[in-house]
Write an enzyme that holds these catalytic residues in place. Structure first.
Site, PDB file in Angstrom:
ATOM      1  N   ILE A 136    -130.592  80.675 -27.575  1.00 47.65           N
ATOM      2  CA  ILE A 136    -129.675  81.487 -28.375  1.00 47.65           C
ATOM      3  C   ILE A 136    -128.565  82.066 -27.504  1.00 47.65           C
ATOM      4  O   ILE A 136    -128.803  82.448 -26.359  1.00 47.65           O
ATOM      5  CB  ILE A 136    -130.449  82.623 -29.098  1.00 47.65           C
ATOM      6  CG1 ILE A 136    -129.536  83.352 -30.092  1.00 47.65           C
ATOM      7  CG2 ILE A 136    -131.097  83.581 -28.118  1.00 47.65           C
ATOM      8  CD1 ILE A 136    -130.306  84.250 -31.062  1.00 47.65           C
ATOM      9  N   ILE A 137    -127.361  82.078 -28.045  1.00 45.46           N
ATOM     10  CA  ILE A 137    -126.238  82.761 -27.413  1.00 45.46           C
ATOM     11  C   ILE A 137    -126.015  84.048 -28.193  1.00 45.46           C
ATOM     12  O   ILE A 137    -125.717  84.015 -29.390  1.00 45.46           O
ATOM     13  CB  ILE A 137    -124.953  81.905 -27.438  1.00 45.46           C
ATOM     14  CG1 ILE A 137    -125.181  80.569 -26.720  1.00 45.46           C
ATOM     15  CG2 ILE A 137    -123.783  82.674 -26.826  1.00 45.46           C
ATOM     16  CD1 ILE A 137    -125.443  80.677 -25.231  1.00 45.46           C
ATOM     17  N   ASP A 138    -126.176  85.182 -27.517  1.00 46.43           N
ATOM     18  CA  ASP A 138    -125.997  86.483 -28.157  1.00 46.43           C
ATOM     19  C   ASP A 138    -124.640  87.040 -27.731  1.00 46.43           C
ATOM     20  O   ASP A 138    -123.621  86.733 -28.328  1.00 46.43           O
ATOM     21  CB  ASP A 138    -127.156  87.403 -27.760  1.00 46.43           C
ATOM     22  CG  ASP A 138    -127.229  88.666 -28.589  1.00 46.43           C
ATOM     23  OD1 ASP A 138    -126.178  89.128 -29.071  1.00 46.43           O
ATOM     24  OD2 ASP A 138    -128.325  89.228 -28.759  1.00 46.43           O
TER      25      ASP A 138
END
Length: 218
Positions: A136-138
């Site tokens: 995931i890219i937050d």
């Protein structure tokens, strides 16, 4: 520069799916709000991402770099699809794997204090097509840190594949090359994504409940 691959966009008002419609481990029954992305949909989307990756990177030796721990399920499934494409192609290419561990979360917040564990010798990346695989890219800060580290070793090409990318005001603006699903700013778990090491054993991507956050808070 090649255009980024399109993603499946999940809207802010996406209701998700009732937990009772899926097989959820009993020990998490009260800890989840809903199923957000069912496992079958994850797999179908991953298969298409594999094709996109091979189309863009398949002309040269690929080093697939898995970001542990959250990325391991997506990494394994993505590589299975890539290997299937590779062995059935007239122009197959060698592929090797490596692993690196980053830590930037405490409870449900990205701390911005990014710790790199492993990856001490990334000299094998020199001159290779490097595919970084993340869960995931937050905010994007973690990936920017890793990209700076990888690029010191002068790879031929670096691309990033992430299963999920959040729409969040905390984002630094970074976007990966391949994205499975663009999602609202919710804390999700499952399919190896964790909350303080819990929930990695869920098959689906789910939204954690406030009860779950309180129960497993560090």
């Amino acid at each position: 520069m090649a255009a980024r691959s399109p993603s499946v966009v999940i809207s802010d008002d996406e209701p998700g799916y009732d937990l009772n419609l899926f097989c959820i481990p009993n020990h998490y029954a009260e800890d989840l709000e809903k199923v957000f992305i069912p496992h079958g949909l994850i797999m179908d989307r991953t298969e298409r991402l594999a094709r996109d990756v091979m189309k863009e990177m398949g002309g040269h030796h690929i080093v697939a770099l898995c970001v542990l721990k959250g990325g391991y399920k997506f990494f394994a499934d993505l590589l299975d699809y890539i290997k299937a494409l590779n062995r059935n192609s007239d122009k197959s290419i060698p592929m090797t794997v490596d692993f690196i561990r980053l830590k930037s979360y405490c409870n449900d917040q990205s701390t911005g204090d990014i710790k790199v564990i492993g990856g001490d010798d990334l000299s094998t990346l020199t001159g290779k097509n490097v595919l970084i695989v993340e869960d995931i890219i937050d905010t994007g800060k973690t990936m920017q840190t890793l990209l700076a580290l990888v690029k010191k070793h002068k790879p031929k090409m670096v691309k990033v594949a992430s299963l999920l990318m959040k729409r969040t005001p905390r984002s630094v603006g970074y976007k990966p090359d391949f994205v499975g699903f663009e999602i609202p700013d919710k804390f999700v778990v499952g399919y190896a994504l964790d909350y303080n090491e819990y929930f990695r054993d869920l098959n689906h991507v789910c939204v954690i409940s406030e009860t779950g956050k309180a129960k497993y808070k560090a």
